[in-house]
Design a protein around this motif. Structure first.
Motif, short mmCIF file in Angstrom:
data_model
loop_
_atom_site.label_atom_id
_atom_site.label_comp_id
_atom_site.label_asym_id
_atom_site.label_seq_id
_atom_site.Cartn_x
_atom_site.Cartn_y
_atom_site.Cartn_z
N GLU A 45 -1.16 13.73 -6.25
CA GLU A 45 -2.30 14.60 -6.55
C GLU A 45 -2.07 15.37 -7.83
O GLU A 45 -3.00 15.56 -8.64
CB GLU A 45 -2.51 15.55 -5.37
CG GLU A 45 -3.75 16.43 -5.50
CD GLU A 45 -3.95 17.31 -4.29
OE1 GLU A 45 -4.97 18.02 -4.24
OE2 GLU A 45 -3.09 17.29 -3.39
N GLN A 102 -2.58 13.20 -10.97
CA GLN A 102 -3.95 12.82 -11.33
C GLN A 102 -4.42 13.55 -12.58
O GLN A 102 -5.26 13.03 -13.32
CB GLN A 102 -4.89 13.12 -10.16
CG GLN A 102 -4.72 12.20 -8.96
CD GLN A 102 -5.66 12.54 -7.82
OE1 GLN A 102 -6.46 13.47 -7.93
NE2 GLN A 102 -5.57 11.80 -6.73
N LYS A 113 -3.54 7.12 -11.40
CA LYS A 113 -4.21 6.80 -10.14
C LYS A 113 -3.28 5.93 -9.30
O LYS A 113 -2.79 4.90 -9.78
CB LYS A 113 -5.54 6.08 -10.38
CG LYS A 113 -6.66 7.01 -10.81
CD LYS A 113 -8.00 6.31 -10.75
CE LYS A 113 -9.14 7.29 -11.06
NZ LYS A 113 -10.46 6.63 -10.98
N ASP A 162 -5.09 7.13 2.24
CA ASP A 162 -5.94 7.79 1.24
C ASP A 162 -5.09 8.73 0.39
O ASP A 162 -4.48 9.67 0.90
CB ASP A 162 -7.05 8.57 1.95
CG ASP A 162 -8.16 8.99 0.98
OD1 ASP A 162 -7.90 9.00 -0.23
OD2 ASP A 162 -9.27 9.29 1.44
N GLU A 183 -6.33 10.22 -2.63
CA GLU A 183 -7.15 11.25 -3.25
C GLU A 183 -7.39 12.43 -2.32
O GLU A 183 -7.49 13.57 -2.75
CB GLU A 183 -8.48 10.64 -3.69
CG GLU A 183 -8.32 9.56 -4.77
CD GLU A 183 -9.66 9.00 -5.21
OE1 GLU A 183 -10.69 9.40 -4.61
OE2 GLU A 183 -9.67 8.17 -6.14
N ASN A 184 -7.51 12.17 -1.03
CA ASN A 184 -7.72 13.22 -0.03
C ASN A 184 -6.43 13.37 0.78
O ASN A 184 -6.13 12.54 1.64
CB ASN A 184 -8.90 12.88 0.89
CG ASN A 184 -9.30 14.05 1.77
OD1 ASN A 184 -8.52 14.99 1.97
ND2 ASN A 184 -10.51 14.01 2.30
N LYS A 185 -5.67 14.41 0.49
CA LYS A 185 -4.35 14.56 1.11
C LYS A 185 -4.46 14.75 2.61
O LYS A 185 -3.69 14.14 3.37
CB LYS A 185 -3.62 15.76 0.49
CG LYS A 185 -2.23 15.98 1.02
CD LYS A 185 -1.56 17.18 0.37
CE LYS A 185 -0.20 17.45 0.98
NZ LYS A 185 0.44 18.64 0.37
N SER A 186 -5.39 15.57 3.09
CA SER A 186 -5.53 15.80 4.53
C SER A 186 -5.91 14.52 5.26
O SER A 186 -5.38 14.22 6.34
CB SER A 186 -6.57 16.89 4.79
OG SER A 186 -7.83 16.52 4.26
N MET A 187 -6.80 13.72 4.66
CA MET A 187 -7.17 12.45 5.27
C MET A 187 -5.98 11.50 5.30
O MET A 187 -5.76 10.78 6.29
CB MET A 187 -8.34 11.82 4.50
CG MET A 187 -8.79 10.48 5.06
SD MET A 187 -9.44 10.60 6.74
CE MET A 187 -10.96 11.51 6.42
N GLY A 188 -5.21 11.48 4.22
CA GLY A 188 -4.02 10.63 4.18
C GLY A 188 -3.01 11.00 5.25
O GLY A 188 -2.42 10.12 5.89
N GLU A 211 -3.73 12.45 8.11
CA GLU A 211 -4.29 12.04 9.41
C GLU A 211 -4.08 10.54 9.63
O GLU A 211 -3.75 10.11 10.75
CB GLU A 211 -5.77 12.38 9.46
CG GLU A 211 -6.06 13.88 9.55
CD GLU A 211 -7.55 14.17 9.58
OE1 GLU A 211 -8.34 13.19 9.55
OE2 GLU A 211 -7.93 15.36 9.63
N GLN A 212 -4.27 9.75 8.58
CA GLN A 212 -4.03 8.31 8.71
C GLN A 212 -2.56 8.03 9.01
O GLN A 212 -2.23 7.15 9.82
CB GLN A 212 -4.47 7.59 7.43
CG GLN A 212 -5.97 7.62 7.20
CD GLN A 212 -6.35 7.09 5.83
OE1 GLN A 212 -5.54 7.08 4.89
NE2 GLN A 212 -7.59 6.64 5.69
#
Length: 662
Positions: free
Chosen positions: A417, A420, A425, A485, A487-492, A494-495
């Protein structure tokens, strides 16, 4: 020290509060587990009985329908035959009538006429009987059609009942899955509670030891101050005596001048203590510089770095005073008590039992960071069963007990992040497999590439195999890869949590006498990174392999010899670990042939152990006296591994012109 004591006390209080919360959550999960299991068993029994009954009725109805269809076809054929015979009889009757009318004008005999009449009568009777038979067959056909329709209606009813039962079964399966999730969560909470308690006990022991040392130092300093005070008082008395023997003008020396002399001497002592502290700070900085230079030399030489971690005493280990391992204060040395004598070892880093997961990761964070720089990084844990390997690599929960895998991914996501802003990327894909009895198993078989969970019907099992690409690099064919993911740290994160949960459900574990949750396979978490700079066109490809090896174990201690399945697993684990030892022995001796193909484990790690990347081995030890022999063997093996030189690691970077830099 007061600040350290207050911080330690607050940390202990926080840990105790976390333990209480875990106890409450554990109790709630235990209370909700029993009614779910009872309801699930009742539903499963009722569904099984009803399913068997309906299947039997469906089979009976299908058999009756089949017999009715066959009987209907036979009647249809018989009806057609009778119709043909009726037509034939009508034709013969008509022909006989014609021949009878023609014979009236002729001189036929009376006997021929009678014969013809008898034939006509006989044919009429046969025709009537055939027509009656056709009517009865039609009636039987209608009844059979009604029976077939009734069977079809009953089958449709049974199918609807079957669909309802299927839905009930799916609900039961869903409840069972939720119950399994609750069991996994309960097990994770129990593991986290045990680890938290053990670390709390180790921290308390260290705190008590620090308190004892501080008390001893304080007493020693008080004694020194008392001695110094006595010396100063003696010097003051001497000075007063000399002053009395001096001139009259000096006879008025009062006690205040003596106090001034004491203040001067005290200032000199404080100046000396300050210089001592400055020298100690310089010594500490020099030690840190020495360690940094040592790590740099090890990196240039390509040595496999070795970290040692001793787990704290668990509740069933006995008193912590009976530890066989003594950690030195330099953080690099330890002493272990053997059968007859003590043995000393020195490695790149040695962690005390009180060292938390955060302290362990701080030491390997730079090593993990190398994956973003384009290196292939491999970190694997080694040690006997029950020594804390899975706790170090995987950890438990989402708090302080997290292991290296979730912390490493979180660090890489945070660094990606930040990069970036420099027009970088990154893409990140994760895979998770285990080597069970020399077979490769995909632990993410229930997950889609986007991170969602598959249904059981959509699950596909593929035969995994290790292949080589055009560049000679190894990869696992057929292995699922889940995109994380970036770009989205919180989503990454969770995955990643979903990936870890799916792998935990699928991994092979079992209880032995030495470990209630013993890993029966080697697990390998692989993180594939690819970064591209939009301005320069530079492409960086890195990889992070985190291996949780199954623990070596002795059959007499683990009790695996009494179970055929556990015995086979133990033999496969020890064989693969022996093959790993053969690989390191060949690397250390500089042999031309390295036996990577002797096991799936060494063949999978061939790229990491052949000079292409950076390697770090975590040696996990059990502090109990009963495990001292296995711990000593692990330390001797780690000492040999630490001497292996793989050569300087290759940095996988491609520039816009297509040239690569190593």
């Amino acid at each position: 020290r007061n600040e350290e004591g207050a911080a330690m006390k607050s940390r202990i209080q926080a840990m105790q509060k976390r333990i209480d919360n875990l106890e409450r959550e554990k109790m709630e999960l235990s209370m909700s587990k029993a009614p779910l299991e009872a309801r699930m068993r009742q539903k499963e029994d009722a569904w099984s009985k009803e399913r068997e009954r309906l299947l039997a009725e469906i089979e009976t109805c299908q058999q009756a329908s089949k017999e009715a269809d066959e009987r209907y076809r036979e009647l249809e054929m018989r009806n057609e035959e009778l119709n043909e015979e009726a037509k034939k009889f009508r034709f013969e009757q008509a022909r006989a009538a014609v021949s009878s009318s023609d014979g009236k004008g002729e001189t036929d005999s009376w006997s021929e006429r009678l014969k013809t009449n008898r034939e006509i009568t006989q044919l009429r009777e046969e025709l009537k009987s055939k027509e009656d038979e056709i009517k009865s067959l039609r009636i039987e056909k209608v009844s059979l059609e009604s029976e077939v329709y009734g069977c079809q209606t009953e089958i449709q009813t049974l199918e609807r009942n079957y669909d309802e039962l299927s839905r009930d079964y799916e609900e039961l399966q869903s409840s069972k899955s939720q119950n399994t999730e609750a069991e996994i969560q309960l097990q994770a909470l129990a593991t986290e509670h045990t680890a938290m308690t053990a670390q709390l006990n180790a921290t308390n022991a260290d705190l008590e030891e620090t308190r004892s040392r501080a008390k001893a130092d304080l007493q020693a300093k008080e004694e020194n101050w008392k001695e110094r005070e006595s010396e100063l008082l003696f010097e003051i008395s001497v000075l007063k005596t000399r002053a009395k023997k001096a001139e009259v003008c000096n006879t008025s020396i009062d006690i205040s001048e003596g106090e001034e002399d004491a203040a001067i001497l005290k200032a000199r002592i404080e100046e000396r203590d300050r210089k001592i502290r400055e020298l100690e700070d310089q010594l500490l900085k020099g030690e840190q510089l020495r360690r940094a230079m040592h790590n740099r030399i090890q990196e240039l030489r390509g040595n496999i770095r070795v970290f040692v971690r001793t787990r704290p005493f668990l509740p069933n280990d006995g008193p912590a005073a009976n530890s066989s391992i003594d950690i030195m204060s330099d953080g690099e040395s330890l002493m272990i008590q053997g059968n007859r004598e003590a043995h000393g070892f020195k490695f790149d880093k040695v962690f005390a039992p009180s060292a938390g997961q955060d302290a362990v990761f701080d030491e390997v964070s730079e090593f993990v960071q190398s994956a973003l720089d384009g290196y292939h990084v491999c970190l694997f844990s080694y040690g006997q069963t029950g020594s804390g390997k899975s706790h170090t690599i995987v950890g438990s929960g989402n708090g302080a007990m997290r292991g290296i895998i979730p912390r490493a991914v979180e660090q890489i996501l945070a660094q990606a992040e930040l990069m970036q802003n420099q027009r970088w990327k990154f893409t990140m894909k994760a895979s998770f497999l285990e080597i069970y009895n020399e077979d490769l198993r995909d632990l993410l078989v229930m997950m889609n590439p986007n991170g969602t969970v598959r249904t059981r019907e959509a699950r596909t099992t593929k035969k995994l195999s290790i292949k080589r690409n055009a560049e000679g690099k190894s990869f696992v064919e057929g292995l699922n890869m889940v995109t994380i993911d970036v770009e989205n740290k919180s989503m990454g994160l969770e995955q990643l949590e979903a990936v870890m949960a799916a792998a935990a459900r699928a991994r092979s574990v079992a209880a032995t006498k030495m470990n209630a949750q013993s890993s029966r396979s080697h697990s390998v978490f692989m993180l594939h990174l690819c970064g591209r700079n939009e301005e320069s066109g530079t492409v960086v490809q890195g990889a992070l392999n985190l291996c949780d090896l199954a623990g070596s174990e002795r059959l007499d201690r683990s009790g695996a010899s009494s179970d055929v399945r556990r015995l086979k697993e133990t033999q496969a684990i020890n064989k693969s670990l022996s093959a790993l030892g053969d690989v390191f022995a060949a690397l250390a001796s500089g042999s031309k042939h390295i036996p990577f193909r002797n096991s799936k484990l060494t063949y999978l790690l061939q790229d990491c152990l052949s000079g292409d990347g950076k390697a770090l081995m975590f040696v996990n030890l059990s502090p109990t006296l009963e495990s001292s022999h296995e711990s000593l063997c692990s330390l001797r093996f780690a000492e040999r591994v630490n001497q292996v030189e793989l050569g300087r690691a290759i940095k996988h970077v491609q520039y816009s012109k297509g040239t690569s830099k190593k």
